[in-house]
Motif scaffolding. Structure first.
Motif, PDB file in Angstrom:
ATOM      1  N   VAL A 153       0.826  -1.312  -0.012  1.00 57.89           N
ATOM      2  CA  VAL A 153       0.199   0.083  -0.098  1.00 57.89           C
ATOM      3  C   VAL A 153       0.818   1.444   0.056  1.00 57.89           C
ATOM      4  O   VAL A 153       0.393   2.225  -0.641  1.00 57.89           O
ATOM      5  N   SER A 154       1.960   1.119   0.752  1.00 52.24           N
ATOM      6  CA  SER A 154       2.662   2.374   0.943  1.00 52.24           C
ATOM      7  C   SER A 154       3.331   2.980  -0.271  1.00 52.24           C
ATOM      8  O   SER A 154       3.079   4.173  -0.579  1.00 52.24           O
ATOM      9  N   ASP A 155       3.442   2.137  -1.317  1.00 46.17           N
ATOM     10  CA  ASP A 155       4.085   2.847  -2.746  1.00 46.17           C
ATOM     11  C   ASP A 155       3.510   2.082  -3.841  1.00 46.17           C
ATOM     12  O   ASP A 155       3.966   2.565  -5.099  1.00 46.17           O
ATOM     13  N   GLY A 156       2.298   1.266  -3.705  1.00 46.05           N
ATOM     14  CA  GLY A 156       1.855   0.425  -4.847  1.00 46.05           C
ATOM     15  C   GLY A 156       2.669  -0.345  -5.564  1.00 46.05           C
ATOM     16  O   GLY A 156       2.062  -0.870  -6.690  1.00 46.05           O
ATOM     17  N   LEU A 157       3.721  -0.961  -4.904  1.00 44.12           N
ATOM     18  CA  LEU A 157       4.667  -1.992  -5.463  1.00 44.12           C
ATOM     19  C   LEU A 157       3.856  -3.215  -5.804  1.00 44.12           C
ATOM     20  O   LEU A 157       3.383  -3.819  -4.836  1.00 44.12           O
ATOM     21  N   PRO A 158       3.922  -3.876  -6.869  1.00 45.61           N
ATOM     22  CA  PRO A 158       3.116  -5.236  -6.955  1.00 45.61           C
ATOM     23  C   PRO A 158       4.017  -6.347  -6.415  1.00 45.61           C
ATOM     24  O   PRO A 158       5.271  -6.178  -6.671  1.00 45.61           O
ATOM     25  N   LEU A 159       3.597  -7.245  -5.719  1.00 47.80           N
ATOM     26  CA  LEU A 159       4.162  -8.309  -4.988  1.00 47.80           C
ATOM     27  C   LEU A 159       4.110  -9.584  -5.498  1.00 47.80           C
ATOM     28  O   LEU A 159       5.052 -10.452  -5.600  1.00 47.80           O
ATOM     29  N   ALA A 160       2.808  -9.888  -6.131  1.00 42.60           N
ATOM     30  CA  ALA A 160       2.389 -11.323  -6.583  1.00 42.60           C
ATOM     31  C   ALA A 160       1.127 -11.099  -7.563  1.00 42.60           C
ATOM     32  O   ALA A 160       0.411  -9.932  -7.389  1.00 42.60           O
ATOM     33  N   ALA A 161       1.081 -11.967  -8.507  1.00 41.59           N
ATOM     34  CA  ALA A 161      -0.204 -11.834  -9.334  1.00 41.59           C
ATOM     35  C   ALA A 161      -0.821 -13.072  -9.706  1.00 41.59           C
ATOM     36  O   ALA A 161       0.458 -13.936  -9.867  1.00 41.59           O
ATOM     37  N   SER A 162      -1.748 -13.359 -10.232  1.00 33.49           N
ATOM     38  CA  SER A 162      -2.266 -14.541 -10.891  1.00 33.49           C
ATOM     39  C   SER A 162      -3.261 -14.252 -11.829  1.00 33.49           C
ATOM     40  O   SER A 162      -4.372 -13.443 -11.478  1.00 33.49           O
ATOM     41  N   ILE A 163      -3.076 -14.591 -12.939  1.00 30.71           N
ATOM     42  CA  ILE A 163      -4.121 -14.384 -14.064  1.00 30.71           C
ATOM     43  C   ILE A 163      -4.806 -15.598 -14.556  1.00 30.71           C
ATOM     44  O   ILE A 163      -4.154 -16.553 -14.904  1.00 30.71           O
ATOM     45  N   GLN A 164      -6.084 -15.411 -14.788  1.00 36.35           N
ATOM     46  CA  GLN A 164      -6.871 -16.583 -15.411  1.00 36.35           C
ATOM     47  C   GLN A 164      -6.456 -17.036 -16.694  1.00 36.35           C
ATOM     48  O   GLN A 164      -6.197 -16.243 -17.729  1.00 36.35           O
ATOM     49  N   GLU A 165      -5.832 -18.273 -17.096  1.00 39.19           N
ATOM     50  CA  GLU A 165      -5.062 -18.548 -18.242  1.00 39.19           C
ATOM     51  C   GLU A 165      -6.392 -18.965 -19.377  1.00 39.19           C
ATOM     52  O   GLU A 165      -5.916 -19.053 -20.571  1.00 39.19           O
ATOM     53  N   ASP A 166      -7.462 -19.152 -19.023  1.00 39.19           N
ATOM     54  CA  ASP A 166      -8.484 -19.599 -20.034  1.00 39.19           C
ATOM     55  C   ASP A 166      -8.714 -18.217 -20.884  1.00 39.19           C
ATOM     56  O   ASP A 166      -9.493 -17.205 -20.559  1.00 39.19           O
ATOM     57  N   GLU A 167      -8.294 -18.344 -22.163  1.00 39.56           N
ATOM     58  CA  GLU A 167      -8.505 -17.210 -23.234  1.00 39.56           C
ATOM     59  C   GLU A 167      -9.898 -17.249 -23.391  1.00 39.56           C
ATOM     60  O   GLU A 167     -10.527 -16.182 -23.925  1.00 39.56           O
ATOM     61  N   GLN A 168     -10.720 -17.983 -23.191  1.00 44.19           N
ATOM     62  CA  GLN A 168     -12.036 -18.406 -23.690  1.00 44.19           C
ATOM     63  C   GLN A 168     -12.983 -17.488 -22.716  1.00 44.19           C
ATOM     64  O   GLN A 168     -14.196 -17.190 -23.048  1.00 44.19           O
TER      65      GLN A 168
END
Length: 215
Positions: free
Chosen positions: A10-25
């Motif tokens: 929160v202090s600087d908005g630095l992304p720490l981790a992420a997970s994106i849905q892989e289903d292109e459909q």
């Protein structure tokens, strides 16, 4: 369905981790929403609401802030709010357990990208049909999800307004509403007393009249 999950400081908005849905459909432009999420992170501060829902057309952002970390998920608009906030609570508990002491020291984006493995595993348990059927039995320490602040992601990003100011306005409106209810209650009470007094005066006058003029 949970389409995107991101964790940021929160202090600087630095992304720490992420997970994106892989289903292109799934048919979503997740890159655009990922950019929106990063912009949102940069608007957060220590005074931002701890839980918030931001509508974005057919999808919705939900975030939870705990111990200086923001846990955010993008879901289909009809995905149950109680489920997603329970999901975010679980992410917070595990992430803090694994990386809590290191969060303040990292400077590189996505320093904990390996947390994606846990996110994917936990997400499957929440999108499973059994979990949706047992929605009412989920045990969390959440406040009433209906009271979580709801706003629009585009309005927040276009205005350049920090979420803390929105929360301040929401609190101000809540205070005004409480004051209005208090004033209304006071006026109703005074009105009731006035009616009772009028009735009492009428009966006292009647008694005096009967006593002195009829007896």
């Amino acid at each position: 369905m949970i389409l995107l999950t991101m964790i940021a400081r929160v202090s600087d908005g630095l992304p720490l981790a992420a997970s994106i849905q892989e289903d292109e459909q799934s048919g979503r432009d997740l890159q655009q929403h990922q950019t929106q999420a990063k912009q949102l992170f940069r608007k957060l501060n220590a005074n931002s609401p701890e839980r918030c829902t931001l509508e974005a057309g057919t999808v919705t952002f939900h975030y939870l802030i705990a111990q200086g970390i923001c846990y955010l998920s993008l879901c289909e608009a009809n995905f149950p709010k109680k489920l997603v906030f329970a999901f975010l609570e679980d992410l917070h508990n595990e992430f803090h357990e694994q990386y809590g002491r290191r969060v303040s020291t990292v400077t590189r984006p996505y320093s904990f990208i390996e947390f994606d493995t846990f996110i994917q595993k936990k997400k499957k348990s929440y999108v499973d049909n059994r979990a949706r059927r047992n929605l009412g039995s989920i045990s969390t320490e959440l406040q009433d999800v209906q009271r979580i602040m709801v706003t629009n992601i585009e309005e927040v990003l276009q205005r350049g307004e920090a979420l803390s100011s929105l929360d301040t306005k929401a609190s101000h409106l809540s205070n005004l509403s409480q004051k209005y209810r208090s004033d209304a209650k006071y006026l109703n009470t005074r009105s009731t007393y006035a009616k009772v007094a009028a009735v009492a005066v009428f009966f006292i006058t009647l008694i005096i009249y009967v006593r002195f003029y009829w007896l």
